[in-house]
Design an enzyme around this catalytic site. Structure first.
Site, mmCIF file in Angstrom:
data_model
loop_
_atom_site.group_PDB
_atom_site.id
_atom_site.type_symbol
_atom_site.label_atom_id
_atom_site.label_comp_id
_atom_site.label_asym_id
_atom_site.label_seq_id
_atom_site.Cartn_x
_atom_site.Cartn_y
_atom_site.Cartn_z
ATOM 1 N N ARG A 162 0.856 -1.179 0.000
ATOM 2 C CA ARG A 162 0.000 0.000 0.000
ATOM 3 C C ARG A 162 0.893 1.229 0.000
ATOM 4 N NH1 ARG A 162 -4.502 -1.201 -1.914
ATOM 5 N NH2 ARG A 162 -5.717 0.349 -0.767
ATOM 6 N N GLU B 139 -3.350 8.034 -5.751
ATOM 7 C CA GLU B 139 -3.332 7.575 -7.135
ATOM 8 C C GLU B 139 -4.579 8.091 -7.849
ATOM 9 O OE1 GLU B 139 -2.879 3.320 -7.100
ATOM 10 O OE2 GLU B 139 -0.884 3.420 -6.220
ATOM 11 N N HIS C 199 0.613 0.776 -10.317
ATOM 12 C CA HIS C 199 -0.265 -0.107 -9.543
ATOM 13 C C HIS C 199 -0.680 -1.314 -10.381
ATOM 14 C CE1 HIS C 199 -3.168 -0.064 -5.879
ATOM 15 N NE2 HIS C 199 -2.998 -1.306 -6.303
#
Length: 338
Positions: A243, A272, A299
């Site tokens: 994370r 993000e 990601h």
């Protein structure tokens, strides 16, 4: 006799996944209609979820108490992924709403990504490609120095869960010496994997590679901050596929720029999508020579065609169970439910 109209349930995929939601619609056929909202911010959710019976949430928005207060029919919020720090679990529980996740998808993909980033950073693959593509100089080992031998090097795993364990197994396959820090690991996991548990400070001081695999909690938020980075070897590499907010990315940008650590592979950011004013992104985009040994991916550690199918199918199946009156398999707010 008058036929009573039964309202078809409504499921909303809040973000990230584009329509048509064929996978979710197939799983939820006869139970609910599915639509994709494609929200890019939490603010975009307001006024659009009042009649939703269930939500499937990715990672670009948050389900806050304020959003939950608008949900008049919702029975469950299912996180399409492992982490659930972008959902107010307590508020949802107080309103009788299940919060669930998909804890067992993408284990191989994320572990592979972590190892790939480690190898790419250590072998200077991106660093060399950036530095000599135009100049063709130096066409020798100077383009990637320094490089440590992976076999016999020490990897530290922070968070020895499914993905941390899978990463440890891969590292041991490369003949690395692997240790881990995880105060909450199930008893015996370290022995099963052959991975000794150590204190975080020892891990940071002694490891050549530090790979983060912990969920985001108040305890783990910015666990890797400036002080933690100062403890690491100047030749060490940091990998984060967990994370984003577990790492203080501003402090990481400083450490990389000053050469306090040798490199980093980052798949997740505190916010993000990435913004151009983030210090770490600015560093990554700089066209300097020699280039900083920094790899950033958007990601994508979780992704493979099979992994995405598994994640979406399991999220939809969890929601189907709940909307059909069954108990969920992976409820993460049971302590708050009324």
């Amino acid at each position: 006799m008058l036929m009573q109209h039964v309202r078809m349930k409504r499921v909303v995929i809040t973000d990230y996944l584009e329509p048509p939601a064929k996978i979710e619609s197939k799983v939820l056929a006869g139970v609910a209609e599915v639509e994709c909202l494609l929200a890019k911010s939490t603010q975009e959710l307001f006024g659009k979820l009042t009649d939703a019976d269930g939500l499937i949430l990715c990672h670009e928005v948050s389900i806050t108490r304020e959003v939950l207060q608008e949900l008049h029919h919702c029975r469950a919020v299912v996180r399409c992924g492992v982490g659930f720090d972008n959902i107010d679990r307590k508020a949802a529980g107080e309103m009788g709403i299940y919060v669930c996740n998909v804890p067992d998808y993408g284990v191989d993909e994320v572990a592979d990504h972590a190892i790939a980033m480690m190898l790419a950073c250590n072998r200077g693959l991106i660093k060399a490609e950036r530095s000599i593509r135009r100049s063709l100089n130096p066409w020798d080992m100077r383009a990637i120095q320094p490089v440590f031998r992976v076999a016999g090097a020490k990897m530290g795993i922070i968070g020895l869960g499914r993905i941390g364990g899978a990463t440890a197994v891969r590292a041991k396959g490369l003949r690395m010496d692997v240790v881990a820090h995880d105060p909450y690991v199930r008893a015996g996991t370290d022995k099963l994997l052959g991975v000794p548990l150590v204190e975080l400070e020892e891990l940071l001081r002694t490891c050549d590679v530090v790979s983060v695999h912990t969920p985001l909690t108040e305890e783990s938020r910015q666990m890797i901050d400036g002080k933690a980075l100062d403890l690491m070897k100047p030749t060490a590499i940091l990998i984060n596929t967990a994370r984003g907010a577990v790492v203080d990315t501003d402090a990481l940008a400083v450490a990389l720029r000053e050469g306090s650590i040798a490199g980093a592979g980052i798949d997740v950011l505190p916010e993000e999508p990435a913004r151009s004013d983030m210090p770490l992104i600015q560093l990554w985009q700089e066209d300097t020579q020699p280039p900083v040994n920094l790899i950033v991916t958007p990601h994508t550690a979780f992704y493979s065609d099979a992994g995405l199918l598994e994640m979406r199918t399991k999220a939809a199946m969890e929601l189907k169970r709940i909307l059909s009156g069954q108990k969920p398999k992976n409820c993460v707010n049971i302590e708050f439910l009324r």
